[in-house]
Design a protein around this motif. Structure first.
Motif: not given
Length: 243
Positions: A24-32, A167-171, A197-202
């Motif tokens: 999940q994206s850092q802002d919680g908006r997107y599944a990645v 997994y339960e998603p975490v932003p 792994v850390a997910l950040s940025g667009d």
């Protein structure tokens, strides 16, 4: 477990093989979701990713160089009503077909049931693991990962070892699994749990950093998709070394 820097992890590994990232994206908006392929042989390197609507398949870059399509030509990405499947082989179709044939079966159960009919790839002495993921986007977001690999040797070949992770998603957090631990002869199969792994940025920054982190000689193609969890709208990026 603390989320690691996926870019640094990849820069230190010349040959993780094929890899899947879901989260999940850092802002919680997107599944990645992301999928990359690498190759050492001419047959493996002679590939590109091609979209078919919202699905994606592999294709020979130069048909004259394609020696064996059985393990290199497949659909890594397929959508289904309410979600997305990403794998490193034709088990994508096995999962999608099982979900379609059992509409009353929970997706996470269909995922497991479908993959219990499959095993690792028939490419001795490597026995490449089959890695798979399913992203459920209906009635709340969740995702699963799986690896089918060789276990203890039995009658000359490994017994199948099937592992599943829910997994339960975490932003800002994803999970990363790949086929091989590192380069070698033969290459050793991935071991342990998927890496947080850390997910950040667009999507653009993530795609470019992921591509640049893959070994320049061995990388072949990369697919990244961000799906808006509120609207369902999807953005996709693809990079092919051969284009």
């Amino acid at each position: 477990m603390k989320a690691i820097n996926i870019f640094e992890d990849l820069k230190g590994n010349a040959y993780p093989g094929r890899g899947i990232v879901t989260g999940q994206s850092q802002d919680g908006r997107y599944a990645v979701a992301a999928y990359f392929i690498m190759g050492r042989s001419v047959n493996s390197r002679n590939r590109i990713f091609v979209t078919e609507g919202e699905n994606m398949r592999t294709q020979a870059h130069d048909p004259a160089l394609l020696s064996d399509p059985s393990l290199v030509i497949y659909y890594p990405v397929r959508i289904f009503a309410g979600g997305l499947i990403v794998t490193n082989g034709d088990q994508t179709d096995t999962i999608a077909d099982h979900i379609a044939a059992h509409p009353d079966c929970p997706v996470q159960d269909c995922f497991v049931q479908a993959l219990r009919t499959r095993t690792y790839e028939p490419d001795p002495p490597i026995y490449t693991p089959r890695i798979s993921s399913v992203l459920e986007l209906k009635d709340g977001y969740r995702y699963q990962l799986s690896i089918l690999k060789g276990g203890e040797v039995r009658e000359g070949s490994p017994a199948a070892l099937r592992q599943f992770f829910d997994y339960e998603p975490v932003p800002g957090v994803g999970h990363f699994i790949h086929t091989y631990q590192c380069d070698g002869d033969p290459v050793p199969s991935f071991a342990g749990e998927p890496k947080p792994v850390a997910l950040s940025g667009d999507i653009d920054s993530f795609t470019s950093q992921l591509w640049e982190s893959l070994n320049a000689d061995n990388k072949v193609s990369l697919f990244v998709r961000y799906i808006d969890l509120e609207t369902g709208a999807a953005e996709t990026r693809m990079i092919n070394k051969n284009q």
